[in-house]
Enzyme design. Structure first.
Site, short mmCIF file in Angstrom:
data_model
loop_
_atom_site.label_atom_id
_atom_site.label_comp_id
_atom_site.label_asym_id
_atom_site.label_seq_id
_atom_site.Cartn_x
_atom_site.Cartn_y
_atom_site.Cartn_z
CG ASP A 473 66.64 -12.04 54.58
OD1 ASP A 473 66.84 -11.43 53.53
OD2 ASP A 473 65.52 -12.59 54.81
CG ASP A 542 61.94 -14.24 48.93
OD1 ASP A 542 62.83 -14.96 49.26
OD2 ASP A 542 61.34 -13.08 49.68
C1 DGJ Z 1 63.08 -12.86 52.88
C2 DGJ Z 1 63.64 -14.04 52.36
O1 DGJ Z 1 63.91 -13.92 50.99
C3 DGJ Z 1 62.71 -15.12 52.81
O2 DGJ Z 1 63.53 -16.33 52.13
C4 DGJ Z 1 62.55 -15.43 54.26
O3 DGJ Z 1 63.75 -15.56 54.97
C5 DGJ Z 1 61.91 -13.95 54.82
N1 DGJ Z 1 62.80 -12.91 54.22
C6 DGJ Z 1 61.83 -14.00 56.16
O4 DGJ Z 1 61.50 -13.04 56.80
#
Ligand code: DGJ
Length: 738
Positions: A473, A542
């Site tokens: 990430d 997300d």
């Molecule tokens: C952002 C990501 O897009 C989410 O899926 C998740 O992993 C969060 N970060 C966790 O902090």
């Protein structure tokens, strides 16, 4: 061969792909000797003889491939058809290459040599070398074509040569290349814009006269735009019409400038970096750009997407032939509340419905109880995992699943042991604040010590926990991106940062061949063909609401193949947008890519778990078609009205059919399939619900001609005009011998 020299003087080449030709010629100004490397044609494939004629004819103004404009009057500047228009000479447009020598910012390039190299496996490369008339500065334009794709790769190398008079060389623009779109009476562009939880919104509209800039100044690809564009004459549709596409394979800041000149003519120049940074080059130093890719197709946006997908599978992805496993991710279910017992309970349920890879998301390390602390402290959370994470990972493996973990290696919280030990490791500038976003700062990955630290802890983590998968990430853009110790050379961090991210990923994979990596950046902030050389899947957003996701998936699929599109089924109502929807619809939307589950399975009733198991089983039986097949976007605005996507792999056909609005009177009811063999017959393996509502139409085992399925179509039950909201079907057909 892909690159064919067309004249004995060595200054005209035809780049041949299976269905396109791209002609390049070097022309010298008869007065100054300055060289212009020109695109003389880009369009449907020509024979070498026809290409030679086309190149000669392009000296005149009234040819379909455009006037030669480089020796020109006041109002027709030189650069529109050049492969890399520089800031220098009679050029006024947006330069693809801008260099200053001491204080003078102008280039005059002369031709040195050109060579074609056989790179093996059906690929050939053309290098054209140019040198400045006065300063020790060299430019190499490289073009690669392959026998099995219409995508042409181009990149640029610039060198400050040794041995000349001392001069300070500063590069303020270095694009990978510029592409000229042949003359048309009108132009239209297609691209995507977005935001967090709203990525990949397809926009398509007339290309205004002027300069249209898609860019990221964030140090990452960004949610706001994605580095590609398609241009057509306003007439192309999904399965018809000429389309020219350009995409940049890079994950840092970037800029893609489309110029529609008042005199006519459109060019697209793309490269890394954005306005502002200046890269200095000392004697002996060089800069090589990432590839910019060009694609011509005569068969509409759908064919363009299929060509990009095929190219990505053949020449970008590290493990293209593998079927992606059905994944579970804990983020929406547990947030930061990650415990061994909680994750094992979810894992048991995940395994029972057929999940093959279980990924533990954020919250497992340092003292990470929320997003205010511990990024950088990559050891198991001492309170939650006093014995470490091995038992959890062994537990997951013991249930027959692969095990994965979330990491965010490029970030640090100010409240972390890492930051307290190395405050100088973050991007920062002297006398400037260090602004935080999501309570975090960006580690300066351009530093070799930071790169080596990341590689070491990630390697240890993968080895110690026997990990199969990392969700990598990156949750905040760059701000105050400086590196004070580097002084005048600090802007190089914008490039070296991304290269070091790639290097860490590449070396991790090398050391752990089983490891697969997902590229995530607060959802779809790092989706591009650069990072895809080192990763296997993207997390596109997300936002897991299936309706919104249909729009996102539509934009995503314009360039990126379904096998890279991770999609989870989450809870209803959706935690981000609050919309409720049947499980079946949520599954059918997620099945359009790499199916995953991200809901709180502990809260799902048994009936839903059983339905999920059945749908996962169905997905597994067709995923080779979805992940490796050819994608056809069949009808309707996805997420808004009746729509469908279809996949074909050899004789296997899968259609996912959606109807979000129950009582829709208008719109198609017959779904015409595409890409089938018209002379073959297809047997219905799975008919969705159609068998019950349209008797005789899609009854299991019934057989239909490919030509009829494409000309007349099928009548999916989900498309019947009156019914509940959010109806969907999966239809599966298989070619049979008559
Ligand atoms: C952002 C990501 O897009 C989410 O899926 C998740 O992993 C969060 N970060 C966790 O902090």
């Amino acid at each position: 061969m892909p690159v064919t020299p067309l004249d004995q003087h060595g200054n005209l080449w035809a780049v041949m792909t299976p269905s396109s030709t791209y002609l390049i010629g070097v022309e010298l100004d008869p007065v100054t000797g300055e060289a212009a490397v020109l695109q003389k044609y880009w369009g449907p494939r020509l024979s070498p003889e026809a290409a030679r004629e086309a190149a000669t004819a392009s000296g005149g103004p009234a040819t379909p491939w455009g006037a030669r404009r480089h020796i020109s009057s006041f109002s027709t500047p030189a650069e529109i058809e050049e492969l890399l228009p520089v800031d220098g000479g009679k050029r006024w447009g947006s330069p693809s290459l801008q260099v200053s020598f001491d204080h003078a910012r102008s280039l005059e390039l002369h031709f040195v040599e050109a060579a074609v190299a056989d790179e093996g496996a059906g690929a050939e490369r053309l290098d054209i070398v140019l040198r400045d008339a006065h300063h020790p500065f060299e430019v190499v334009l490289s073009v690669r074509a392959r026998e099995d794709t219409d995508v042409i790769e181009r990149w640029t190398t610039v060198r400050h040569l040794t041995g000349g008079a001392p001069v300070a060389v500063g590069v303020t623009r270095l694009d990978s290349g510029s592409w000229f779109v042949p003359d048309a009476t009108a132009y239209r562009y297609s691209g995507v814009f977005g935001a967090w939880a709203e990525e990949f919104q397809l926009q398509r509209g007339p290309l205004p006269v002027g300069e249209l800039v898609f860019t990221s100044r964030q140090g990452i690809t960004s949610h706001h735009a994605n580095p590609w564009i398609m241009i057509d004459a306003g007439e192309a549709v999904e399965e018809h019409g000429e389309v020219w596409g350009v995409a940049l394979a890079w994950s840092g800041s970037w800029r893609l400038t489309t110029t529609h000149r008042p005199e006519g003519g459109v060019s697209v120049s793309a490269g890394f970096g954005h306005d502002g940074p200046r890269w200095t080059l000392g004697p002996g130093e060089e800069l090589v750009t990432p590839p910019v890719l060009g694609l011509y197709t005569g068969d509409g946006f759908g064919a363009a997407s299929r060509s990009w997908h095929e190219y990505t599978r053949r020449h970008v992805l590290p493990a293209p032939d593998e079927l992606r496993p059905v994944l579970y991710n804990s983020w929406e279910a547990t947030d930061f509340d990650v415990t061994e017992a909680g994750q094992l309970e979810l894992a048991r349920r995940a395994a029972s419905v057929g999940v093959e890879l279980f990924v533990v998301d954020d919250g497992w390390f340092g003292e990470r109880d929320d997003d205010t602390r511990s990024l950088g402290d990559w050891w198991p959370h001492r309170k939650r995992f006093p014995q470490g994470l091995r038992a959890l990972m062994d537990g997951i493996h013991g249930m027959g699943m692969r095990a994965g973990l979330w990491v965010e290696p490029e970030m640090v919280n100010a409240d972390s042991e890492l930051y307290r030990a190395h405050p100088d490791w973050v991007l920062h500038m002297e006398h400037r604040r260090r602004d935080e976003k999501r309570q975090q700062l960006v580690l300066n990955f351009a530093r070799d010590d930071v790169r080596d630290w990341a590689l070491a802890w990630l390697g240890d983590l993968v080895a110690e926990l026997d990990l199969d998968y990392l969700k990598w990430d990156m949750n905040r853009p760059f701000t105050q991106a400086g590196w004070p110790e580097r002084g005048a050379a600090q802007d190089r961090l914008w490039i070296d940062y991304t290269r070091n991210v790639y290097e860490v990923m590449a070396r991790l994979r090398q050391a752990h061949p089983r490891l697969r990596i997902e590229s995530c950046s607060g959802g779809g902030g790092r989706v591009d063909l650069g990072v895809l050389r080192h990763t296997d899947e993207f997390w596109p957003s997300d936002n897991t609401d299936a309706r919104d996701r249909q729009t996102i998936q539509h934009g995503f699929s314009q360039i990126y193949p379904p096998c890279t599109m991770s999609a989870w089924v989450t809870d209803s109502p959706n935690i981000t947008v609050g919309r409720s929807m049947p499980l079946r619809y949520r599954f059918h939307v997620a099945m359009a890519g790499v199916l995953g589950v991200g809901g709180d399975l502990a809260a799902w009733p048994q009936a839903e778990l059983s339905e999920a198991a059945e749908l996962i089983e169905q997905y597994k039986s067709v995923r080779h078609v979805i992940q490796h097949g050819r994608l056809y976007r069949l009808a309707g605005t996805p997420g808004q009205e009746r729509s469908a996507v279809q996949y074909v792999l050899d004789g296997d056909v899968v259609a996912l059919v959606y109807n979000p609005a129950g009582n829709a009177k208008r719109g198609p009811r017959w779904l015409r399939l595409a890409g089938l063999d018209p002379d073959a017959r297809y047997e219905v393996v799975l008919g969705g619900d159609a068998a019950e509502t349209v008797p005789g139409r899609l009854v299991q085992g019934s057989r239909w001609h490919g030509s009829a399925l494409m000309a007349v179509g099928i009548r999916p039950a989900a498309w019947e005009p009156v019914g509940a909201d959010h109806r969907s079907d999966m239809v599966v057909l298989r070619r049979v011998t008559p």
